[in-house]
Motif scaffolding. Sequence first.
Motif, mmCIF file in Angstrom:
data_model
loop_
_atom_site.group_PDB
_atom_site.id
_atom_site.type_symbol
_atom_site.label_atom_id
_atom_site.label_comp_id
_atom_site.label_asym_id
_atom_site.label_seq_id
_atom_site.Cartn_x
_atom_site.Cartn_y
_atom_site.Cartn_z
ATOM 1 N N LYS A 39 0.824 -1.202 0.000
ATOM 2 C CA LYS A 39 0.000 0.000 0.000
ATOM 3 C C LYS A 39 0.861 1.256 0.000
ATOM 4 N N ASP A 41 3.424 1.868 -1.644
ATOM 5 C CA ASP A 41 4.076 2.142 -2.930
ATOM 6 C C ASP A 41 3.690 3.489 -3.515
ATOM 7 N N GLN A 42 2.431 3.896 -3.241
ATOM 8 C CA GLN A 42 1.942 5.146 -3.841
ATOM 9 C C GLN A 42 2.404 6.391 -3.084
ATOM 10 N N TYR A 43 2.978 6.215 -1.907
ATOM 11 C CA TYR A 43 3.346 7.386 -1.104
ATOM 12 C C TYR A 43 4.500 8.158 -1.745
ATOM 13 N N ILE A 82 -3.693 9.942 0.505
ATOM 14 C CA ILE A 82 -3.635 8.839 -0.465
ATOM 15 C C ILE A 82 -4.370 7.636 0.108
ATOM 16 N N GLY A 86 -7.569 6.431 -1.611
ATOM 17 C CA GLY A 86 -7.092 5.304 -2.407
ATOM 18 C C GLY A 86 -8.039 4.137 -2.379
#
Length: 338
Positions: A39, A41-43, A82, A86
């Motif tokens: 999870k 990864d998008q940060y 996010i 998300g």
Amino acid sequence: MDFTGQDDQCCDRTLEKEIDDIDQSDQCPERLLVSEKNKTDQYPERPVEPLASDCCGSGCIPCVFDLYEQELKLWKEECRKIRQGGKEICDQEVLCPEKYLGFKLTSIKPVTRDTFMYRFDIPGGARLGLKAGQHIVLRGSINNQTITRQYTPVSELTAQGYFDVLIKLYPGGQMSQCIRSWKEGDLIQWRGPFGLLQYVPNVFSKIIMLAAGTGIAPMTQVIRVILENEDDETLISLVYACRTYEDILMKEQLDQWSGYWNFSVQYVLSQDTQENVIQVKKYNDTVHLGRLNSTLVSQMVPLTERGQVLICGTKSFDKDMINHLKKVGWEMKDIFKF
Ligand SMILES: Cc1cc2nc3c(=O)[nH]c(=O)nc-3n(C[C@H](O)[C@H](O)[C@H](O)COP(=O)(O)OP(=O)(O)OC[C@H]3O[C@@H](n4cnc5c(N)ncnc54)[C@H](O)[C@@H]3O)c2cc1C
């Protein structure tokens, strides 16, 4: 959200905790589970903490460590956003049938003289998790006694971050008395979903809906599901019984749906007058004055091949409608009472 039920097997992880995990994980990333790591990864990239040698020791304002703290705060906020916006959070459905959850009441809006729209917050942009026609159970307390009643949210099934319930308050009603004391900000206990209707597109050529008062609530869910599906060619014929024209609920929404080729609505007003209706009705409204009796039902709900009738009103309304329909030749297998 406040999880106050007893069953720890279900829904034991609050949304707040999931979001707050960011605070812990950014301190110590190795504590994360593998799924949690995916999870992250998008940060955005985490700010790099200055070394002690990066500080000149002259008491600068701001110091490199102050700047780092500010950057870290912003980074946490971005990660939190996010996480909230998300997929992981938004795809969550928060309701639990075995356990009451506390939802924050965010607004109360009058709709008619005795009916109000109540909006509840769902943290983290999650969805309630209802299917068309399903209801939820409200728990309240009156004179130190716990009472429960069923209600059907009218907000879109896909609504994220909130749900709306349309409630009529009865002068002698127990839950009505409890609801009258609600204030914005209160935590209200709900559990669900419940309900046996399983709508499958195009199984019936026509669905006839007989609704009275707040009985419109489950109908709106089914109507929306049919009209939003371009491949669903089911005809919907709604017969909506109210006391007066002013008591018609969700009128704007019904007007909007009347623009669809496969939706039509007729109003049956038991306590209104010709004079009032002529003054207030819209030009394309179809209005009948009087009670929805056997004769009117036989005209409005003729026996239809591959048809189904949905009923939702008061106990006496439901019973009367079933009797009228049977006289016309409808069989119970083609009648569904919410
Ligand atoms: C599946 C399902 C979904 C429902 N969804 C909704 C909804 O979305 N919105 C909503 O407002 N209600 C809905 N109801 C009705 C709701 O559950 C309660 O019955 C209603 O709010 C009255 O509860 P109360 O405790 O205030 O009244 P009670 O204390 O149960 O009743 C006291 C008196 O109030 C009157 N009364 C109670 N209920 C009715 C009624 N339905 N019609 C006429 N008189 C009544 C009667 O005179 C009764 O003697 C739903 C019911 C079911 C079964």
